[in-house]
Design an enzyme around this catalytic site. Structure first.
Site, PDB file in Angstrom:
ATOM      1  N   THR A   5      -5.738  -5.680   7.453  1.00 37.11           N
ATOM      2  CA  THR A   5      -4.596  -5.905   6.559  1.00 37.11           C
ATOM      3  C   THR A   5      -3.840  -4.611   6.256  1.00 37.11           C
ATOM      4  O   THR A   5      -4.351  -3.508   6.428  1.00 37.11           O
ATOM      5  CB  THR A   5      -5.057  -6.548   5.238  1.00 37.11           C
ATOM      6  OG1 THR A   5      -5.944  -5.668   4.564  1.00 37.11           O
ATOM      7  CG2 THR A   5      -5.748  -7.879   5.490  1.00 37.11           C
ATOM      8  N   ASP A   6      -2.621  -4.808   5.777  1.00 42.04           N
ATOM      9  CA  ASP A   6      -1.805  -3.660   5.377  1.00 42.04           C
ATOM     10  C   ASP A   6      -1.863  -3.501   3.859  1.00 42.04           C
ATOM     11  O   ASP A   6      -2.651  -4.169   3.187  1.00 42.04           O
ATOM     12  CB  ASP A   6      -0.368  -3.816   5.882  1.00 42.04           C
ATOM     13  CG  ASP A   6       0.350  -5.030   5.291  1.00 42.04           C
ATOM     14  OD1 ASP A   6      -0.131  -5.613   4.287  1.00 42.04           O
ATOM     15  OD2 ASP A   6       1.406  -5.395   5.829  1.00 42.04           O
ATOM     16  N   MET A   7      -1.030  -2.637   3.309  1.00 43.98           N
ATOM     17  CA  MET A   7      -1.060  -2.382   1.862  1.00 43.98           C
ATOM     18  C   MET A   7      -0.719  -3.610   1.035  1.00 43.98           C
ATOM     19  O   MET A   7      -1.100  -3.711  -0.123  1.00 43.98           O
ATOM     20  CB  MET A   7      -0.099  -1.237   1.520  1.00 43.98           C
ATOM     21  CG  MET A   7      -0.613   0.109   2.010  1.00 43.98           C
ATOM     22  SD  MET A   7       0.485   1.477   1.606  1.00 43.98           S
ATOM     23  CE  MET A   7       0.443   1.446  -0.178  1.00 43.98           C
ATOM     24  N   ILE A  54      -1.753  -8.406   3.716  1.00 43.63           N
ATOM     25  CA  ILE A  54      -1.557  -9.362   4.802  1.00 43.63           C
ATOM     26  C   ILE A  54      -1.894  -8.681   6.131  1.00 43.63           C
ATOM     27  O   ILE A  54      -1.943  -7.461   6.224  1.00 43.63           O
ATOM     28  CB  ILE A  54      -0.130  -9.951   4.822  1.00 43.63           C
ATOM     29  CG1 ILE A  54       0.910  -8.857   5.039  1.00 43.63           C
ATOM     30  CG2 ILE A  54       0.151 -10.713   3.535  1.00 43.63           C
ATOM     31  CD1 ILE A  54       2.319  -9.399   5.237  1.00 43.63           C
TER      32      ILE A  54
END
Length: 128
Positions: free
Chosen positions: A14-16, A19
């Site tokens: 996931t990203d920040m 997601i």
């Protein structure tokens, strides 16, 4: 014939925003392709020893909806086209039947040197 490959989203995927980072969908579909080829009985290590490898030539991708941490996903892989040296697959990442990501992937058979496309071995074309 559709190949089904389960994927769970881990924190590292996931990203920040929590997601799935867009490039990780390419990892998911790569794993699914490798598993699909193995399920057909194709030994990619033996092919490499014969001087042949599969190389992704083109990916057309559509990001349709986000996946999030701990989601259980499924990658579906289907053959769209087969030619003497090229294979085109449709790969869809789904969550609960909803399409999240869709890709059309063109794979070619190449010599290890990567100098030019090679014919797919006849026994592999027959499997497809």
């Amino acid at each position: 014939m559709t190949h089904h490959f389960p994927v769970r989203v881990y924190y590292e995927d996931t990203d920040m925003g929590g997601i799935v980072y867009h490039a990780n969908y390419l990892r998911f579909i790569e794993r699914a392709r490798s598993d699909w080829v193995r399920s057909l009985g194709v030994d990619q290590n033996a092919m490499r020893e014969m001087g042949l490898v599969y190389v992704v030539r083109r990916v057309e991708a559509d990001f349709l909806a986000p996946a999030q941490f701990d989601d259980e996903l499924e990658v579906q892989t289907e053959v769209a086209e087969v030619s003497s040296a090229r294979l085109t697959l449709i790969q869809v990442v789904q969550k609960g039947g909803q399409d999240l990501f869709r890709a059309r992937v063109t794979v070619v058979c190449m010599s290890l040197e990567g100098s030019r496309p090679q014919r797919l071995p006849a026994e592999i074309r027959a499997l497809l």
